[in-house]
Write a protein that holds these residues in place. Structure first.
Motif, mmCIF file in Angstrom:
data_model
loop_
_atom_site.group_PDB
_atom_site.id
_atom_site.type_symbol
_atom_site.label_atom_id
_atom_site.label_comp_id
_atom_site.label_asym_id
_atom_site.label_seq_id
_atom_site.Cartn_x
_atom_site.Cartn_y
_atom_site.Cartn_z
ATOM 1 N N PRO A 101 -28.316 18.497 28.281
ATOM 2 C CA PRO A 101 -27.422 19.489 27.670
ATOM 3 C C PRO A 101 -28.193 20.665 27.042
ATOM 4 C CG PRO A 101 -27.553 17.471 26.340
ATOM 5 C CD PRO A 101 -28.338 17.222 27.556
ATOM 6 N N LEU A 111 -28.999 10.434 27.512
ATOM 7 C CA LEU A 111 -28.933 11.590 28.422
ATOM 8 C C LEU A 111 -28.173 12.751 27.798
ATOM 9 C CD1 LEU A 111 -28.029 9.794 31.776
ATOM 10 C CD2 LEU A 111 -30.197 10.894 31.245
ATOM 11 N N GLY A 112 -27.269 12.443 26.879
ATOM 12 C CA GLY A 112 -26.415 13.473 26.310
ATOM 13 C C GLY A 112 -26.940 14.070 25.023
ATOM 14 N N PRO A 117 -29.698 16.292 23.223
ATOM 15 C CA PRO A 117 -30.757 17.243 23.580
ATOM 16 C C PRO A 117 -32.155 16.784 23.137
ATOM 17 C CG PRO A 117 -28.897 18.391 22.607
ATOM 18 C CD PRO A 117 -28.630 16.933 22.446
ATOM 19 N N ASP A 170 -24.495 6.466 21.298
ATOM 20 C CA ASP A 170 -24.820 7.752 21.909
ATOM 21 C C ASP A 170 -25.482 7.506 23.254
ATOM 22 O OD1 ASP A 170 -24.991 10.429 22.173
ATOM 23 O OD2 ASP A 170 -26.534 10.752 20.659
ATOM 24 N N SER A 171 -25.427 8.507 24.120
ATOM 25 C CA SER A 171 -26.133 8.415 25.389
ATOM 26 C C SER A 171 -27.426 9.193 25.272
ATOM 27 C CB SER A 171 -25.284 9.011 26.508
ATOM 28 O OG SER A 171 -26.085 9.238 27.643
ATOM 29 N N SER A 189 -23.223 18.711 20.691
ATOM 30 C CA SER A 189 -24.295 17.809 20.251
ATOM 31 C C SER A 189 -24.674 18.047 18.794
ATOM 32 C CB SER A 189 -25.531 18.001 21.135
ATOM 33 O OG SER A 189 -26.070 19.287 20.923
ATOM 34 N N LEU A 233 -21.537 13.430 26.150
ATOM 35 C CA LEU A 233 -22.445 14.470 26.644
ATOM 36 C C LEU A 233 -23.329 13.990 27.796
ATOM 37 C CD1 LEU A 233 -23.517 16.375 23.444
ATOM 38 C CD2 LEU A 233 -22.733 17.425 25.551
ATOM 39 N N GLY A 234 -23.463 12.681 27.937
ATOM 40 C CA GLY A 234 -24.281 12.174 29.050
ATOM 41 C C GLY A 234 -23.448 11.697 30.213
ATOM 42 N N ALA A 261 -21.382 16.167 30.614
ATOM 43 C CA ALA A 261 -22.618 16.576 31.308
ATOM 44 C C ALA A 261 -22.283 17.618 32.375
ATOM 45 C CB ALA A 261 -23.279 15.365 31.947
ATOM 46 N N HIS A 309 -20.487 11.963 33.372
ATOM 47 C CA HIS A 309 -19.972 12.853 34.423
ATOM 48 C C HIS A 309 -18.501 12.522 34.700
ATOM 49 C CE1 HIS A 309 -23.794 14.699 35.584
ATOM 50 N NE2 HIS A 309 -24.333 13.524 35.351
ATOM 51 N N GLN A 344 -17.543 7.991 23.035
ATOM 52 C CA GLN A 344 -18.917 8.112 22.528
ATOM 53 C C GLN A 344 -19.868 8.381 23.709
ATOM 54 O OE1 GLN A 344 -18.898 4.299 20.602
ATOM 55 N NE2 GLN A 344 -19.036 5.232 18.587
ATOM 56 N N GLY A 345 -20.867 9.205 23.459
ATOM 57 C CA GLY A 345 -21.842 9.490 24.513
ATOM 58 C C GLY A 345 -21.298 10.374 25.616
ATOM 59 N N THR A 386 -28.593 15.078 34.759
ATOM 60 C CA THR A 386 -28.221 15.958 33.634
ATOM 61 C C THR A 386 -27.993 17.409 34.059
ATOM 62 O OG1 THR A 386 -30.504 16.538 33.143
ATOM 63 C CG2 THR A 386 -29.631 14.600 32.017
ATOM 64 N N ALA A 427 -22.268 22.746 25.083
ATOM 65 C CA ALA A 427 -23.086 21.521 24.986
ATOM 66 C C ALA A 427 -23.829 21.491 23.653
ATOM 67 C CB ALA A 427 -24.060 21.455 26.151
#
Lengths: 314, 427
Positions: free
Chosen positions: A257, A167-168, A170, A164-165, B405, B246-247, B189, B249, B243-244, A253, B401
């Motif tokens: 999110p 940053l992504g 919440p 997982d990131s 998540s 959401l973070g 993102a 661009h 994967q990831g 960000t 978002a």
């Protein structure tokens, strides 16, 4: 004595001098004019304009209507506002002390334990401060990226896979940004402490050592109290910097999110420029201004910073 | 002395490089976020055709520079003659400072000029106008069609065929992941990329329903929109997106990885073709777009067809009140949207035209031409991708978002979008 007060050395009376003094005072005020005009034009007027906007609301026809404190009440009822406030509190409470602590330790190490490499270390630790925020955000976004990121490349060697990131998510996005901010600005704290340590009177340190103070005892009882002015300055600058936080969040960000990393800067930008709601943006700006004013005042009161020259002279 | 001579040389060179207006020349000022090199080509072509007009172009990054510059210039009544716009909210924000373009367009292009615009563009340029206001404040220059691009060479190497169903898509993503390739890169993102994918999903479930929902004519809780939100979540949980995501661009990270051959698929638009026109070095995939082709979102579970084309205006331009006082400004705007200026943009494969009857000329490979023709054939059927009210788009971004998540259920997320829609439509 009275003669010296009522007559000039050339024998002129006070009445003769007064018009001349008045002219001179007028000239003095003229010198103040540029700074005053600059202040009114670029500081006072924008603040008043923003305050005025915060009391208005533009209708769908584009006409502005006076709504009193309506915008303030609506802002306080918005859950995103409270999320922003929580994020700002976290930002200040974590970044300021951590930056101070790490910056102070680095400064102590550099000033007390390096000789030839002192300049090199100072420059290296200060480098992130002068690096463009765009570059910092790009690099850190790559560091945080799982699967193809920079950190993942190293973790792969240890058999660890980032799934997982930060940053992504919440739950972690604000902390991920705080880490980046600490990395970037610790060099500034270091530089301030370097200046403070360099100005420590060596005789006081020597006296403390003769009295048997060493290591933590020397640091805790002598060095840290003597560096209090630097610490107070960093605290003040840290609070102001926290309230001004914008570019790193916007670039990494955008407050997401789901607004989880929203700060005042990004929220004001979102309201004013993305959603086109200048009135809410202005309301948030006034709240930030009030907060900055209140926090600065509290610091002056509780930490004993000087309010003005007259009191200091007493 | 050497230093003085060097400084004098620099000064003279810079003075020579700055071409001042000739006595009989008129100037047009233009602001936009449009690719600088392409705009310079358009301006060059325009100035060649109109030697009496000089165009001064100022480029900004869209956010935050461009939108803040517009706001400041608008407040101080110093907007340039022509400004780059997107239909809907951005155009509506500046409507009081924009000229209606119906008159000049009809005068230059004839009464039926609007019929030459693609239907989705015609719809979008009026979005957000007050009821009864049929004035056109934005002239579209380019259109776009949202699709899923894929790397043909990687697909071939790993034995993957173009997915026809959602199951195929998941299987393709798994094969790509096993092969060390990022399956479908999603810059989650970025709200815009999430919106685009959701619009693909929602329009497959019920074409045009999002459009009705944003106008308040259908609830966001409609079963089709709810299902599309669940489909959206599945793209993350089924491993279609990386994967990831959401973070991440889309630009520059995703686009760079995609062009380098490290990504299998990416939801972008027809504008991706312009990668082949960017200055070298270009990867083997980007060269003449040899390594790329596109498909529409395949049939989702329970659906028997792929997503329809979704798109509309990529970029348009408005004539400000200041520009209205400068007759040369309209001349340039007309060229940029439907004349020699547009042709240069198309030659750079910047995107698709907004009006029928245009196509790129010059160095265009048969593969690119074939893809271009497919896009042009699909564009008349495109569903709307734009939102009239930014608060609704913002709420949808936030909802997407949150669902992605897992911090919000699709039902709750869509309720929040409904609340934002109700509030925005009421005010």
């Amino acid at each position: 004595m009275s003669q010296t007060l009522t007559a000039s050395p050339a024998g002129r009376t006070l009445a003769e001098i007064r018009p001349h003094r008045g002219r001179r005072q007028g000239t003095v005020y003229l010198f103040l004019l540029p700074a005053t005009a600059f202040f009114i034009g670029f500081v006072a007027y924008p603040i008043l304009w923003v305050f005025d906007e915060s009391l208005m609301r533009a209708g769908s026809d584009g006409v502005r209507h006076f709504v009193g404190l309506g915008n303030y009440l609506a802002t306080l009822q918005d859950p995103i506002f409270w999320l922003v406030l929580r994020n700002m509190a976290l930002w200040g409470l974590i970044t300021i002390p951590v930056q101070m602590l790490i910056g102070g330790l680095i400064a102590w190490f550099i000033e007390r334990h390096t000789q030839q490499w002192r300049g090199f270390f100072r420059t290296m630790f200060f480098l992130p401060v002068v690096t463009s925020v765009s570059v910092v955000s790009l690099v850190w976004a790559q560091i945080y990226a799982p699967y193809y990121g920079i950190a993942q490349n190293y973790l792969q060697v240890l058999g660890i896979t980032m799934t997982d990131s930060a940053l992504g998510n919440p739950a972690t996005s604000i902390y991920a940004l705080i880490v980046v901010n600490i990395w970037q600005w610790t060099g500034f704290s270091m530089l301030m402490y370097v200046a403070g340590i360099a100005n420590l009177p060596s005789e006081v340190l020597d006296a403390a050592r003769i009295d048997g103070a060493r290591g933590m005892r020397l640091a805790g009882s002598v060095v840290v109290p003597m560096l209090a002015p630097v610490t107070k300055s960093l605290l003040l600058l840290g609070i102001i910097g926290t309230l001004q936080t914008f570019p790193i969040v916007q670039l990494m960000t955008g407050g997401g999110p789901s607004h989880s990393s929203e700060v005042f800067g990004t929220d004001i930008f979102r309201q004013s420029f993305v959603l086109g709601d200048t009135n809410t943006g202005a309301t948030l700006s006034v709240i930030v201004l009030a907060l900055a004013f209140g926090l600065t005042l509290a610091q002056i009161v509780f930490l004993g910073a000087r309010l003005g020259g007259r009191r200091a002279a007493r | 002395m050497k230093r003085t001579i060097a400084l004098a040389t620099i000064l003279l060179t810079s003075v020579a490089g700055f071409a001042p207006l000739k006595a009989d020349q008129k100037e047009v000022t233009v602001w936009s976020w449009f690719v600088q090199s392409t705009m310079q080509n358009s301006i060059k072509a325009f100035e060649k055709a109109h030697p009496d007009i000089k165009v001064k172009y100022t480029y900004y990054n869209y956010s935050p520079e461009y939108i803040t510059a517009l706001k400041a210039a608008s407040a101080s009544d110093s907007l340039p003659d022509v400004i780059g716009l997107q239909p809907g909210s951005l155009t509506q924000q500046y409507r009081p400072q924009l000229e209606a373009l119906n008159g000049p367009a009809a005068k230059d292009w004839g009464d039926g000029w609007q019929d030459k615009m693609f239907p989705v563009n015609r719809k979008q340029i009026l979005m957000g106008n007050p009821p009864g206001d049929q004035n056109i404040y934005i002239l579209p220059q380019e259109s776009q069609d949202l699709v899923i691009w894929y790397n043909t060479k990687i697909f071939e190497k790993l034995g993957i065929t173009v997915p026809k169903t959602y199951g195929d898509l998941v299987a393709a993503a798994k094969t790509l992941t096993k092969g060390g390739i990022i399956p479908m890169f999603q810059g989650a993102a970025d709200g815009w990329q999430n919106e685009n994918v959701y619009l693909m999903l929602a329009n497959q479930r019920a074409a045009g329903l999002v459009d009705k929902a944003q106008k308040g004519e259908a609830p966001w809780s409609s079963p089709e929109l709810l299902q599309a939100m669940k489909d959206w979540r599945a793209l993350f949980t089924d491993g279609v997106f990386q994967q990831g995501a959401l973070g991440a661009h889309a630009y520059p990270t995703g686009a760079q990885l995609f062009s380098q051959g490290r990504v299998g698929m990416m939801a972008l638009g027809s504008w991706w073709m312009q990668e082949s026109k960017f200055p070298p070095p270009r990867s083997q995939y980007v060269q003449n777009m040899d390594g790329f082709d596109f498909f529409y979102m395949p049939a989702l579970n329970g659906s028997d067809h792929a997503s329809p084309p979704v798109g509309g205006v990529d970029i348009g331009y408005g004539l400000t009140k200041n520009g209205g006082r400068n007759p040369s400004a309209w001349t340039f705007l007309a060229s940029l949207t439907n004349g020699e200026g547009l042709q240069e943009a198309l030659n750079d494969l910047n995107d698709l035209p907004a009006f029928v009857g245009h196509e790129p000329k010059g160095d265009v490979s048969p593969h690119v031409k074939a893809m271009y023709d497919r896009f042009m054939a699909d564009l008349p059927k495109a569903e709307n991708q734009r939102f009239a009210i930014p608060a609704i788009a913002d709420a949808l971004d936030s909802a997407l978002a949150a669902v992605a998540s897992g911090s919000q259920q699709p039902e709750d997320a869509l309720k929040a979008v409904q609340d934002a829609t109700d509030k925005a439509l009421k005010s």
